[in-house]
Enzyme design. Structure first.
Site, short mmCIF file in Angstrom:
data_model
loop_
_atom_site.label_atom_id
_atom_site.label_comp_id
_atom_site.label_asym_id
_atom_site.label_seq_id
_atom_site.Cartn_x
_atom_site.Cartn_y
_atom_site.Cartn_z
CG HIS A 47 40.81 31.06 -0.62
ND1 HIS A 47 40.11 32.24 -0.56
CD2 HIS A 47 40.83 30.71 -1.93
CE1 HIS A 47 39.75 32.61 -1.77
NE2 HIS A 47 40.15 31.69 -2.63
N GLY A 58 39.09 33.90 1.65
CA GLY A 58 38.25 34.75 0.79
C GLY A 58 36.85 34.15 0.71
CG HIS A 59 36.12 30.37 -1.23
ND1 HIS A 59 37.35 29.80 -1.46
CD2 HIS A 59 35.56 30.57 -2.45
CE1 HIS A 59 37.52 29.63 -2.77
NE2 HIS A 59 36.46 30.10 -3.39
CD GLN A 69 34.10 27.78 -14.13
OE1 GLN A 69 32.94 27.55 -13.79
NE2 GLN A 69 34.80 28.76 -13.59
CB SER A 128 43.73 32.71 -6.07
OG SER A 128 43.59 31.72 -7.06
O1 PAF Z 1 34.38 31.69 -9.22
C1 PAF Z 1 34.22 30.46 -9.21
O2 PAF Z 1 34.68 29.77 -8.30
C2 PAF Z 1 33.47 29.81 -10.35
O3 PAF Z 1 33.71 30.47 -11.54
C3 PAF Z 1 31.96 29.67 -10.08
C4 PAF Z 1 31.29 31.03 -9.97
C5 PAF Z 1 31.74 28.89 -8.80
C6 PAF Z 1 31.30 28.91 -11.23
O4 PAF Z 1 31.86 27.65 -11.39
#
Ligand code: PAF
Length: 282
Positions: free
Chosen positions: A34, A36-37, A61, A186
């Protein structure tokens, strides 16, 4: 823009296509890019000769299988946005490429940095995050890596990882980017319906009102007020905490130090996080 899927392709591309000594900026993501990225990519492009963006939905994760299954995957539009930001290389590895046959995390125990807030509510999340960030930094060996302050606790843990392991990379913290409504950008926002987006605005509105209330009330009273606001709006609250921005220990009385309010709450089955800087200088 180049697309690579194997770790060994990167050193070949780096040496074969880009001038020797070219600085590399790295933007690790889980896709569903998005604006933000885009600001992270654009900043990396401004500050480095070459920008690499990784897109990898890291299974270790996710502490809930349904969250991993429902995580948005939007590769074609991700590629378009990265191209728009003038990213040079997309690194799109498979799970086997990053983990081999053992999809496991190392344990990252950095005390209150890893065992409070997100760490307490998402067991194993930071172990998985640290594992993959470590692997990605090793694979890309960038000069700088860019992380957004929306994931404020994640950012602090990554800085600690780099310090503890003396990794040769500069971690560049980037501002949290909001939609005009105030909603923190997000990847998960795409899963919110119209009503969910309205309800979610309670988070940024509450943080902003709490920031205005600092010093006017005790931290405990301010936290209680914010908690009521969020619960009354129908969100399911995981936590709302006022913490020292370096140690993540709760603030019991106002002091002249860096402080943040961090919140995590559920709207329409979507888990959202947000935070606000309430340091005296902020
Ligand atoms: O913030 C994220 O999108 C993830 O936690 C990351 C840093 C790419 C690690 O998978």
């Amino acid at each position: 823009m180049y697309l690579i899927t194997n770790q060994q392709d990167w050193p070949l591309l780096r040496a074969g296509v880009f001038p020797s000594g070219a600085t590399v900026g790295f933007v690790p993501t889980m896709g569903a890019l998005h604006d933000g990225h885009l600001t992270l990519i654009e900043r990396s492009v401004r500050e480095n000769d070459v920008t690499v963006c990784s897109i990898f939905v890291n299974p270790t994760q996710f502490n809930e299988a349904s969250d991993l299954a429902n995580y948005p995957r939007t590769l074609p539009s991700d590629m378009d946005l990265a191209e728009k930001g003038r990213c040079n290389v997309i690194f799109l590895p498979s799970v086997a490429e990053m983990y081999g046959t053992h999809v496991e995390s190392i344990v990252a125990d950095y005390g209150t940095l890893t065992n409070t807030l997100e760490g307490a509510h998402r067991p194993g999340h930071f172990d998985g995050m640290v594992t993959i960030v470590r692997k990605l930094l090793e694979a890309i060996s960038p000069n700088r890596a860019y992380f957004g302050e929306k994931d404020f606790q994640q950012l602090s843990i990554i800085k600690e990882l780099v310090n503890r392991e003396n990794l040769p990379v500069e971690i560049v913290p980037c501002d949290l980017i909001r939609e005009t409504s105030g909603l923190a950008m997000s990847s998960r926002n795409v899963r919110l319906g119209e009503q969910g987006r309205k309800t979610a605005l309670t988070l940024s509105a509450t943080l902003s009102a709490m920031r205005d209330g600092v010093l006017k009330d005790t931290p405990a009273a301010l936290k209680a007020w914010g908690t009521n606001q969020i619960v009354a709006a129908g969100l399911r609250l995981d936590y709302l905490e006022i913490v020292d921005a370096n140690t993540f220990e709760p603030i019991e009385k106002w002091e002249n130090r860096e402080m943040r309010i961090l919140v995590a709450a559920w709207v329409e089955g979507v888990r959202l996080i947000d935070n606000a800087d309430i340091s005296p200088k902020a």
